[in-house]
Structure formats: structure tokens, C-alpha cells
Design an enzyme around this catalytic site. Structure first.
Site: not given
Ligand code: AMP
Length: 176
Positions: A64, A101
Site C-alpha cells: 500500500r 508478531e
């Protein structure tokens, strides 16, 4: 900053709960691209934020960051360079791995994408933990570039991502 434009952006971002997994509130910026006044406002605000700087290249993060970065580069008459996820770029590349993560990821740039000393502004849609942008900054430095600033449409302040970006100044249009 111009607040009617920021209000327009804030109204146009779409919150999607539990995407891509439970507990994540996904900030979908695609409605901004679909709305001409909002898209224009985002690019104008990014351009305003870096107007005091003498910039050589805009570097956008996969995927993006490409959408905003390419439009910003066009507006400013600058070149655009992509930071891509591993395995997408043709030719000799430099890579930086970073921790997510869960697991690891790697970003790459073509080895000859920047000239020594080129002044670069990094851009992505959203700053979360900062891992991706920190890896992109390392990559820019590895290629001899000088990161002058990092731009984001959205910063999730509670994740303190900007702390990972060292002394590169961060501008985020919207903060949550
Ligand atoms: P990070 O490396 O944690 O700063 O994550 C940044 C990257 O993940 C950006 O390229 C974002 O597009 C994406 N991202 C992370 N969290 C979100 C979120 N809550 N909503 C939308 N995109 C996200």
C-alpha cells in the site's frame, strides 16, 4: 495541518474488526483511493509535510506504500523506488530480515536502486509496531541512501512503532 482535509481522511478510512485475524482492528485505506477528494487531500498533505526538505527519491513499502508513494513522487517530480517483499525483484538485491508478531519477514531493494548519499523519504500506509519501516530504513542505509523522513497515513500510537525508527522524523496524518 489542514483539518477539514484530515477530517475527510478520518471519515473515509474504514475500520474492519477481526481482520486478518481475531483481535486486530484493520484500518482499510482503500476507500481513500476510491474517493478523488480524499486521495488528493492525502497526497497534498504528504507533499506539504515534506515541503521544507530537499528530497531525491520517494521509497514506498510493499504494497500500500506504493499507491501513495507513486502519486506523491509524481506530484513532486521525483523518482519512486519500491521496497518489496522477498523474491519479487529481478536482479541483484539487498535484503533485511525482521521479526513479526509471529515469525519473520524479509524486505528487499535492488542493489543499485539508490546512489550514494541520495536523500530519501520513506512512505507506507500505516505504522504499527514499526518493524517493517525500521527494516526499510536499514535497507535504504545499506544502499547508501539517507532517510530524511518517514510518512504514514495512519499511526497506531499505542504500539510505539516510531521508537524503532531511530532519529528519522515521523509524520502521520491520522493517529489512533
Ligand atoms: P508494522 O511492521 O507492525 O509497523 O506493520 C506495518 C505494516 O502492516 C504496514 O505495511 C501495514 O500496511 C500493515 N498493518 C499492520 N497493522 C495494520 C492494521 N491494524 N491495519 C491495517 N494495516 C496494518
Amino acid at each position: 495541518m489542514n483539518s477539514p482535509a484530515l477530517d475527510l481522511l478520518a471519515r473515509t478510512v474504514r475500520d474492519v474488526p477481526d481482520f486478518p485475524k481475531p483481535g486486530i482492528l484493520f484500518k482499510d485505506i482503500m476507500p481513500i483511493l476510491a474517493d478523488p477528494p480524499a486521495f488528493r487531500a492525502s497526497i497534498d498533505l504528504f507533499a506539504e509535510a515534506i515541503s521544507p526538505l530537499r528530497v531525491d527519491k520517494i521509497v514506498g513499502i510493499d504494497a500500500r506504500g506504493f499507491l501513495f508513494g507513486a502519486a506523491l513522487a509524481y506530484k513532486l517530480g521525483l523518482g519512486f523506488i519500491p521496497v518489496r517483499k522477498k523474491g519479487k525483484l529481478p536482479g541483484k538485491t539487498e535484503a533485511v530480515a525482521y521479526t513479526l508478531e509471529y515469525g519473520e519477514s524479509t524486505v528487499e531493494m535492488l542493489s543499485d536502486a539508490l546512489r550514494e548519499g541520495e536523500k530519501v523519504v520513506l512512505i507506507d500506509d500505516l505504522l504499527a509496531t514499526g518493524g517493517t519501516a525500521a527494516a526499510a530504513i536499514k535497507l535504504i542505509e545499506k544502499l547508501g541512501g539517507q532517510p530524511l523522513a518517514a510518512l504514514f497515513l495512519i499511526e497506531l500510537e499505542f504500539l510505539h512503532g516510531r521508537q524503532l525508527l531511530g532519529d528519522v522524523p515521523v509524520t502521520a496524518l491520522l493517529k489512533y
